[in-house]
Design an enzyme around this catalytic site. Structure first.
Site, short mmCIF file in Angstrom:
data_model
loop_
_atom_site.label_atom_id
_atom_site.label_comp_id
_atom_site.label_asym_id
_atom_site.label_seq_id
_atom_site.Cartn_x
_atom_site.Cartn_y
_atom_site.Cartn_z
N ARG A 32 -13.95 36.97 -46.11
CA ARG A 32 -12.82 37.69 -45.51
C ARG A 32 -13.29 38.57 -44.36
NH1 ARG A 32 -10.78 40.46 -50.82
NH2 ARG A 32 -13.04 40.47 -50.99
N VAL A 55 -10.16 32.75 -49.72
CA VAL A 55 -9.87 31.54 -50.52
C VAL A 55 -8.59 31.69 -51.32
CG1 VAL A 55 -12.25 30.68 -50.70
CG2 VAL A 55 -11.37 32.24 -52.46
N TYR A 147 -11.63 37.50 -66.80
CA TYR A 147 -12.78 37.08 -65.99
C TYR A 147 -13.47 35.89 -66.65
CZ TYR A 147 -17.33 36.90 -63.84
OH TYR A 147 -18.46 36.43 -63.22
N GLY A 182 -27.77 44.75 -58.20
CA GLY A 182 -27.96 44.99 -56.78
C GLY A 182 -27.01 44.23 -55.86
C1 8X3 Z 1 -21.15 38.09 -64.89
C2 8X3 Z 1 -22.20 37.91 -65.92
O1 8X3 Z 1 -23.71 39.15 -67.61
O2 8X3 Z 1 -22.93 40.40 -65.68
O3 8X3 Z 1 -20.79 36.88 -64.34
O4 8X3 Z 1 -21.37 39.87 -67.43
S1 8X3 Z 1 -22.58 39.39 -66.70
#
Ligand code: 8X3
Length: 250
Positions: A32, A55, A147, A182
């Protein structure tokens, strides 16, 4: 090789872009934030093409792909890397807008871009789709709700693409990283609360965006007759934690 990377302005995508260019590949860097991509081009040179793309704005994607300049118009590898986790609250306290945004980016965006790019790969009978999934797509954890569910979609979509692509030379991989420190990912997950985000990564050696960039580069340069279906990677410090029981007095 021409490699299109979404989410190219930060994290894994940015790390991968630098590594690919160092190896002489062309990169279509999509994100973006065009200013960040332009700054990358100043550093990386003409092999890096900055392309503004959101996207989650799925209707815009076919035209962006159709309008790529001739040198970059053949997409040999699509790295569906753009994605985000928003919030760490349990489902009963989660924000519905956060959920919708994750679905729009992690699922709908990835789906629509794949839909725009895949037919040309099949027509050429070569190409490689790399989807950035997550360990959260396989392992439930507290606060992972939507998520993790979006990443479960990415995993199963990747595997089903493999099934559809039988008889073609087009490859598909679902890369499933665990804890990576990071990168902007954690700050976004904690809605910009840098202190909270930093604490998650304290006291152990995380993986880094560079580590994931190296793994992606290895996948991209792997022999064309090998398909890595799924690749789950974690820092050594992270591992399975069994199931949880709520005791009566807790
Ligand atoms: C994220 C993986 O281990 O940081 O996609 O939750 S974790």
């Amino acid at each position: 090789m021409n490699v299109l990377i979404t989410g190219a302005s930060a994290g894994f995508g940015k790390a991968l872009a630098g590594k690919l260019i160092a190896k002489g590949h062309r990169v279509i860097g999509c994100a973006r934030r065009l200013d960040k991509l332009n700054a990358m081009q100043n550093e990386l040179g003409e092999l890096f093409l900055p392309v503004q793309m959101d996207v989650s704005n799925t209707d815009s994607l076919p035209k962006i792909i159709a309008d790529l300049p001739a040198d970059f118009s053949q997409i040999d590898v699509l790295v569906n890397n753009a994605g985000l986790a928003l919030g760490t609250e349990p489902a009963q306290r989660a924000d519905l807008d956060d959920w919708m945004q994750m679905v729009n980016t992690n699922i709908k965006g990835l789906m629509a871009l794949t839909h725009a790019v895949l037919p040309a790969m099949v027509a050429r009978d070569s190409g490689y789709l790399i989807n950035v999934g997550s360990i959260a797509g396989s392992w439930p954890y507290y606060g992972g709700n939507v998520y993790g569910a979006t990443k479960a979609f990415v995993k199963q979509f990747s595997l089903n693409l493999r099934a559809d692509l039988i008889g073609t030379q087009v490859r598909v991989t679902n890369l499933e990283p665990g804890n990576v420190g990071g990168t902007e990912f954690s700050n976004v997950r904690y809605h910009g609360d840098d202190d909270k985000a930093a604490k998650v990564y304290e006291g152990f050696k995380t993986m880094t965006g560079e580590d994931i960039g190296d793994i992606l580069l290895w996948l991209i340069e792997s022999p064309a007759h090998i398909n890595v279906n799924r690749l789950e990677v974690m820092p050594v410090a992270q591992t399975y934690n069994g199931l949880t029981i709520a005791k009566n007095d807790s």
